[in-house]
Design a protein around this motif. Sequence first.
Motif, PDB file in Angstrom:
ATOM      1  N   ASP A  29      36.830  35.978  36.225  1.00 23.39           N
ATOM      2  CA  ASP A  29      37.467  36.913  35.305  1.00 23.39           C
ATOM      3  C   ASP A  29      36.490  38.027  34.931  1.00 23.39           C
ATOM      4  OD1 ASP A  29      35.737  35.391  33.774  1.00 23.39           O
ATOM      5  OD2 ASP A  29      37.230  34.791  32.304  1.00 23.39           O
ATOM      6  N   ASP A  30      37.054  39.159  34.531  1.00 19.10           N
ATOM      7  CA  ASP A  30      36.237  40.315  34.174  1.00 19.10           C
ATOM      8  C   ASP A  30      36.827  40.988  32.942  1.00 19.10           C
ATOM      9  OD1 ASP A  30      34.908  42.798  33.988  1.00 19.10           O
ATOM     10  OD2 ASP A  30      34.631  42.888  36.152  1.00 19.10           O
ATOM     11  N   LEU A  31      36.076  40.952  31.854  1.00 16.84           N
ATOM     12  CA  LEU A  31      36.524  41.562  30.598  1.00 16.84           C
ATOM     13  C   LEU A  31      36.602  43.078  30.683  1.00 16.84           C
ATOM     14  CD1 LEU A  31      34.324  39.440  28.191  1.00 16.84           C
ATOM     15  CD2 LEU A  31      36.821  39.468  28.192  1.00 16.84           C
ATOM     16  N   ASP A  32      35.845  43.679  31.592  1.00 19.14           N
ATOM     17  CA  ASP A  32      35.783  45.140  31.679  1.00 19.14           C
ATOM     18  C   ASP A  32      36.902  45.745  32.512  1.00 19.14           C
ATOM     19  OD1 ASP A  32      33.530  45.345  30.045  1.00 19.14           O
ATOM     20  OD2 ASP A  32      32.195  44.912  31.728  1.00 19.14           O
ATOM     21  N   LYS A  33      37.785  44.919  33.024  1.00 14.89           N
ATOM     22  CA  LYS A  33      38.935  45.402  33.783  1.00 14.89           C
ATOM     23  C   LYS A  33      40.216  44.949  33.080  1.00 14.89           C
ATOM     24  CE  LYS A  33      36.837  45.773  38.252  1.00 14.89           C
ATOM     25  NZ  LYS A  33      36.522  47.129  37.864  1.00 14.89           N
ATOM     26  N   ALA A  34      41.200  45.806  33.094  1.00 12.74           N
ATOM     27  CA  ALA A  34      42.496  45.463  32.501  1.00 12.74           C
ATOM     28  C   ALA A  34      43.147  44.331  33.297  1.00 12.74           C
ATOM     29  CB  ALA A  34      43.404  46.686  32.502  1.00 12.74           C
ATOM     30  N   LEU A  35      43.992  43.566  32.632  1.00 10.99           N
ATOM     31  CA  LEU A  35      44.711  42.491  33.309  1.00 10.99           C
ATOM     32  C   LEU A  35      45.444  43.053  34.522  1.00 10.99           C
ATOM     33  CD1 LEU A  35      45.649  39.520  33.321  1.00 10.99           C
ATOM     34  CD2 LEU A  35      47.645  40.263  32.033  1.00 10.99           C
ATOM     35  N   GLY A  36      45.206  42.450  35.664  1.00  9.50           N
ATOM     36  CA  GLY A  36      45.872  42.881  36.884  1.00  9.50           C
ATOM     37  C   GLY A  36      45.013  43.724  37.796  1.00  9.50           C
ATOM     38  N   LYS A  37      43.911  44.238  37.308  1.00  9.87           N
ATOM     39  CA  LYS A  37      43.011  45.021  38.156  1.00  9.87           C
ATOM     40  C   LYS A  37      42.048  44.071  38.849  1.00  9.87           C
ATOM     41  CE  LYS A  37      44.548  49.007  36.805  1.00  9.87           C
ATOM     42  NZ  LYS A  37      45.338  49.837  37.679  1.00  9.87           N
ATOM     43  N   VAL A  38      41.837  44.276  40.142  1.00  9.72           N
ATOM     44  CA  VAL A  38      40.888  43.454  40.896  1.00  9.72           C
ATOM     45  C   VAL A  38      39.911  44.368  41.629  1.00  9.72           C
ATOM     46  CG1 VAL A  38      42.459  41.491  41.182  1.00  9.72           C
ATOM     47  CG2 VAL A  38      42.414  43.282  42.908  1.00  9.72           C
ATOM     48  N   GLN A  98      51.879  37.571  39.875  1.00  5.98           N
ATOM     49  CA  GLN A  98      51.662  38.767  40.690  1.00  5.98           C
ATOM     50  C   GLN A  98      50.170  39.088  40.799  1.00  5.98           C
ATOM     51  OE1 GLN A  98      53.581  42.268  39.164  1.00  5.98           O
ATOM     52  NE2 GLN A  98      52.645  43.608  40.677  1.00  5.98           N
ATOM     53  N   VAL A  99      49.449  38.960  39.686  1.00 10.40           N
ATOM     54  CA  VAL A  99      48.015  39.244  39.678  1.00 10.40           C
ATOM     55  C   VAL A  99      47.283  38.303  40.627  1.00 10.40           C
ATOM     56  CG1 VAL A  99      45.924  39.135  38.242  1.00 10.40           C
ATOM     57  CG2 VAL A  99      47.998  40.203  37.354  1.00 10.40           C
ATOM     58  N   LEU A 100      47.594  37.018  40.562  1.00 14.22           N
ATOM     59  CA  LEU A 100      46.928  36.039  41.422  1.00 14.22           C
ATOM     60  C   LEU A 100      47.274  36.253  42.898  1.00 14.22           C
ATOM     61  CD1 LEU A 100      47.181  32.857  39.193  1.00 14.22           C
ATOM     62  CD2 LEU A 100      45.227  34.391  39.502  1.00 14.22           C
ATOM     63  N   ALA A 101      48.510  36.600  43.185  1.00 14.17           N
ATOM     64  CA  ALA A 101      48.897  36.897  44.569  1.00 14.17           C
ATOM     65  C   ALA A 101      48.156  38.125  45.078  1.00 14.17           C
ATOM     66  CB  ALA A 101      50.404  37.100  44.664  1.00 14.17           C
ATOM     67  N   GLN A 102      48.061  39.157  44.247  1.00 12.12           N
ATOM     68  CA  GLN A 102      47.340  40.371  44.621  1.00 12.12           C
ATOM     69  C   GLN A 102      45.865  40.060  44.857  1.00 12.12           C
ATOM     70  OE1 GLN A 102      47.105  43.221  41.460  1.00 12.12           O
ATOM     71  NE2 GLN A 102      46.019  44.731  42.667  1.00 12.12           N
ATOM     72  N   ALA A 103      45.264  39.254  43.992  1.00 11.00           N
ATOM     73  CA  ALA A 103      43.849  38.899  44.131  1.00 11.00           C
ATOM     74  C   ALA A 103      43.621  38.120  45.420  1.00 11.00           C
ATOM     75  CB  ALA A 103      43.385  38.096  42.921  1.00 11.00           C
ATOM     76  N   ALA A 104      44.501  37.165  45.730  1.00  5.40           N
ATOM     77  CA  ALA A 104      44.354  36.378  46.948  1.00  5.40           C
ATOM     78  C   ALA A 104      44.488  37.256  48.191  1.00  5.40           C
ATOM     79  CB  ALA A 104      45.399  35.258  46.973  1.00  5.40           C
ATOM     80  N   THR A 105      45.448  38.156  48.197  1.00  3.44           N
ATOM     81  CA  THR A 105      45.628  39.077  49.329  1.00  3.44           C
ATOM     82  C   THR A 105      44.404  39.971  49.489  1.00  3.44           C
ATOM     83  OG1 THR A 105      48.019  39.065  49.060  1.00  3.44           O
ATOM     84  CG2 THR A 105      47.074  40.941  50.242  1.00  3.44           C
ATOM     85  N   PHE A 106      43.916  40.507  48.409  1.00  2.00           N
ATOM     86  CA  PHE A 106      42.743  41.377  48.414  1.00  2.00           C
ATOM     87  C   PHE A 106      41.541  40.637  48.997  1.00  2.00           C
ATOM     88  CE2 PHE A 106      39.657  44.062  45.841  1.00  2.00           C
ATOM     89  CZ  PHE A 106      39.953  45.248  46.483  1.00  2.00           C
ATOM     90  N   LEU A 107      41.348  39.394  48.564  1.00  2.00           N
ATOM     91  CA  LEU A 107      40.227  38.586  49.039  1.00  2.00           C
ATOM     92  C   LEU A 107      40.362  38.270  50.520  1.00  2.00           C
ATOM     93  CD1 LEU A 107      37.662  37.012  48.350  1.00  2.00           C
ATOM     94  CD2 LEU A 107      39.128  35.083  47.713  1.00  2.00           C
ATOM     95  N   LEU A 108      41.530  37.852  50.957  1.00  2.00           N
ATOM     96  CA  LEU A 108      41.728  37.521  52.376  1.00  2.00           C
ATOM     97  C   LEU A 108      41.543  38.743  53.269  1.00  2.00           C
ATOM     98  CD1 LEU A 108      44.731  35.049  52.123  1.00  2.00           C
ATOM     99  CD2 LEU A 108      42.352  34.503  52.696  1.00  2.00           C
ATOM    100  N   GLU A 109      42.037  39.883  52.837  1.00  2.00           N
ATOM    101  CA  GLU A 109      41.853  41.110  53.618  1.00  2.00           C
ATOM    102  C   GLU A 109      40.370  41.461  53.732  1.00  2.00           C
ATOM    103  OE1 GLU A 109      44.302  44.002  51.663  1.00  2.00           O
ATOM    104  OE2 GLU A 109      46.132  43.273  52.651  1.00  2.00           O
TER     105      GLU A 109
END
Length: 125
Positions: A29-38, A98-109
């Motif tokens: 987790d990152d406090l310096d980013k808004a919820l949903g930003k990866v 949605q956030v977790l799906a986006q994070a997983a896609t971002f990581l796999l890519e």
Amino acid sequence: RLMNLNGLSVASAAEMYSLRPEDIYLVHDDLDKALGKVAIKLGGSARGHNGVRSCISALRSNEMTRLRVGIGRPEGAVTVTSYVLALFSAEEQERLEQVLAQAATFLLEHILRTKVPAGEPGDRG
């Protein structure tokens, strides 16, 4: 509080599987980013994150790739510790899938783009 000691488990797994720090992805987790930003970052300091600090200490390196998932900062008089350990609000919970799906896609890519040599299984190029 166990998150503050997670580096011991990460270092143990790294040793078991002969992984170098640069082979490891930390997702946190990152406090310096808004919820949903990866964002993906290579290396760097823990920036106050106790779990990341523990990993850097146990691995004796900061060369891990880090997937930072935004959770935003607490508002008002809420302490960071209380905020981080609190449950997500109903509104945040709706966005979480949605956030977790986006994070997983971002990581796999990122893994496919940077870690899979040309011609290996999973290579689309």
